[in-house]
Design an enzyme around this catalytic site. Structure first.
Site, PDB file in Angstrom:
ATOM      1  N   HIS A   1       6.690   0.943  -5.475  1.00 43.07           N
ATOM      2  CA  HIS A   1       6.118  -0.333  -5.939  1.00 43.07           C
ATOM      3  C   HIS A   1       4.761  -0.624  -5.296  1.00 43.07           C
ATOM      4  O   HIS A   1       4.055  -1.518  -5.742  1.00 43.07           O
ATOM      5  CB  HIS A   1       7.102  -1.476  -5.651  1.00 43.07           C
ATOM      6  CG  HIS A   1       8.330  -1.405  -6.507  1.00 43.07           C
ATOM      7  ND1 HIS A   1       8.541  -2.246  -7.572  1.00 43.07           N
ATOM      8  CD2 HIS A   1       9.386  -0.554  -6.487  1.00 43.07           C
ATOM      9  CE1 HIS A   1       9.695  -1.937  -8.159  1.00 43.07           C
ATOM     10  NE2 HIS A   1      10.230  -0.914  -7.514  1.00 43.07           N
TER      11      HIS A   1
ATOM     12  N   ASP B   1      -2.849  -3.832  -3.654  1.00 35.69           N
ATOM     13  CA  ASP B   1      -1.524  -4.217  -4.148  1.00 35.69           C
ATOM     14  C   ASP B   1      -1.066  -3.204  -5.186  1.00 35.69           C
ATOM     15  O   ASP B   1      -1.877  -2.760  -6.004  1.00 35.69           O
ATOM     16  CB  ASP B   1      -1.587  -5.612  -4.785  1.00 35.69           C
ATOM     17  CG  ASP B   1      -0.345  -6.429  -4.492  1.00 35.69           C
ATOM     18  OD1 ASP B   1       0.729  -5.818  -4.329  1.00 35.69           O
ATOM     19  OD2 ASP B   1      -0.448  -7.662  -4.432  1.00 35.69           O
TER      20      ASP B   1
END
Ligand code: G6P
Length: 466
Positions: free
Chosen positions: A157, A364
């Site tokens: 992720h 991110d």
């Protein structure tokens, strides 16, 4: 097929419970609709040797949730140690924050082995395992050691950094070699995948063809699966939650003033200091924006036992106090700063109330807040997303106002442009983003991954010795 999904943090299917982190929120609908069993940490620890690791099992939509108490002796070294003080900083290109001991690595491996043993009880005919995130890089190898030859996939992720940064993680070679026990490795973006393949070639000397690498563990396919959200569900939450007390109180308190919103875990990867500095710059250099736009910053603390997080919490709190002290008025607070979590339903209403969404991480994996902010907007009067180029979401959300989070002046300008953007341009940008979100949902993401994982079963059967 019996799908077993594994992650450290899990979520219970209660729409009114606060959610920490994008992963748990994203996986919840996957499990609810696919009938998978989701296995993760209970958040509690247990002493002593557990022959049959304890699992508490409850229904979750058409699926189930099983949580385990992890071994007390290894939990600290695994979670606050290797996972969050070595891997997390490295994966977000902050090698300067790596603080780890050899004992932490051993604990990390112990917890991966413990989880592998626990998973055996969920194995039936035609099982596939889908492991999530950096807490369990070695889980596939541990399952193989237990004799499991079912398809095992892994999805990361977070970003994957350049090789020089990964080399700063102690035991990186052993660990990344262990990752090749997975049949399928999924990444958020092509850059992450290329960085990973670069490591395999440069550091391990392995050759990769068409995204497939051959190693001592066999064949591993490396692919990109950008994670999505259930945009329709979010839009429904947003439309409904305007009457929620928190949302209506927020609306009433604004008195016609514009609102920008930021929602993040309190983490150094999220760029909170730079973001607040950009608002400071905006109010200093463009005084017409004072009283006309304020910031609601929700920053939910996590990993509080780690020094870097404690330091960040103090730094952000000091900065908010300083900015409010300099720009505030008796009846105007520039930044409302909240250290708590909200449920997805309430967040959706808060997003819809804000004319500007600020999602400006330094790094991110995807950042689902960016997607949720877009999905929550009122189609007749949508807000503007100010988005960091360094969030995975920037690839798809290319009609957001994209910014470099290291450029404080540039961010201040983008916030000013967003706050004053005319309706036709807002609609044009929002329509384009919403179309992308509707075309690539979380259900699509999970079915794409699982379909690819199932192909590994067929391929294995084709090459199995007679
Ligand atoms: C990120 C990670 C997830 C993690 C979440 C919350 O989204 O990718 O794996 O669960 O943060 O972090 P926490 O340490 O509080 O579980």
């Amino acid at each position: 097929m019996n799908l077993v999904v594994v992650s450290n943090r899990v979520a219970r299917g209660k729409p009114n419970e606060p959610m920490t982190g994008g992963l748990a929120a994203a996986l919840l609908p996957v499990v609810e609709y696919s009938g998978a069993i989701w296995v993760g940490s209970s958040g509690r620890v247990r002493d002593g040797q557990q022959k049959e690791p304890f699992a508490e099992i409850e229904a979750l939509g058409t699926g189930a949730l099983a949580t385990l108490d992890l071994p007390a002796a290894h939990y600290g070294g695994y979670y606050e140690g290797f996972a969050n003080s070595a891997l997390w900083p490295a994966l977000h290109s902050r090698s300067d924050l790596i603080r780890v001991s050899q004992g932490d690595y051993l604990s990390y491996r112990e917890v991966n082995a413990f989880m592998a043993r626990a998973l055996l009880r969920f194995r039936k005919t035609r099982t596939a395992f889908w492991v999530q995130d950096y807490h369990f890089l070695a889980l596939g190898a541990e399952l193989r050691d237990l004799g499991i030859d079912d398809p095992i996939g892994f999805f990361l992720h977070t970003p994957w950094p350049v090789t020089a940064v990964m080399q700063g993680v102690p035991n990186h070679r052993e660990l990344i070699t262990a990752m090749l026990a997975y049949d399928l490795l999924g990444f958020q973006t092509e850059t992450d995948r290329q960085n990973f393949l670069g490591y395999l070639g440069g550091e391990l000397g392995l050759s990769v063809e068409d995204g497939i690498v051959l190693s001592q563990h066999g064949r591993t396919r490396c692919e990109v699966f950008p994670i999505g959200i259930d945009a329709e569900k979010f839009a429904q939450y947003a439309a409904k939650s305007v009457s929620h007390p928190d949302v209506s109180r927020l609306r009433r308190s604004l008195n016609g003033e514009r609102l920008a919103i930021g929602v993040d875990r309190l983490d150094y990867s999220k760029g909170l200091v730079n973001r607040i500095s950009a608002f400071d710059r905006l109010w200093t250099e463009h005084p017409q924006f004072s009283r006309s736009i304020s910031l609601l910053q929700i920053a939910n603390p996590s990993r509080g036992g780690i020094e870097a997080y404690g330091n960040l919490q103090n730094e952000v709190a000091r900065l908010v106090t300083d900015v409010n002290g300099r720009h505030g008025e008796v009846d105007w607070t520039p930044i409302r700063y909240l250290n708590k979590g909200f449920s997805q339903a309430v967040l959706a209403g808060l997003y819809r109330t804000a004319q500007v969404g600020v999602v400006t991480p330094l790094h991110d994996g995807m950042n689902l807040v960016a997607k949720e902010y877009v999905a929550a907007q009122n189609p007749a009067d949508p807000g503007v997303l100010v988005l960091s180029k360094f969030a995975g979401a920037a690839n798809e959300l290319d009609t957001a106002l994209q910014v470099n989070p290291h450029d404080i002046d540039g961010m201040a300008r983008a916030i000013a442009i967003a706050a004053a953007m005319p309706l036709p341009e807002r609609k044009m940008r929002w329509d384009a983003m919403m179309k992308k979100l509707r075309g690539h949902t979380i259900q699509q993401w999970s079915s794409d991954f699982v379909a690819e994982l199932e192909k590994c079963r067929t391929q294995k059967a084709a090459v199995a010795p007679l």
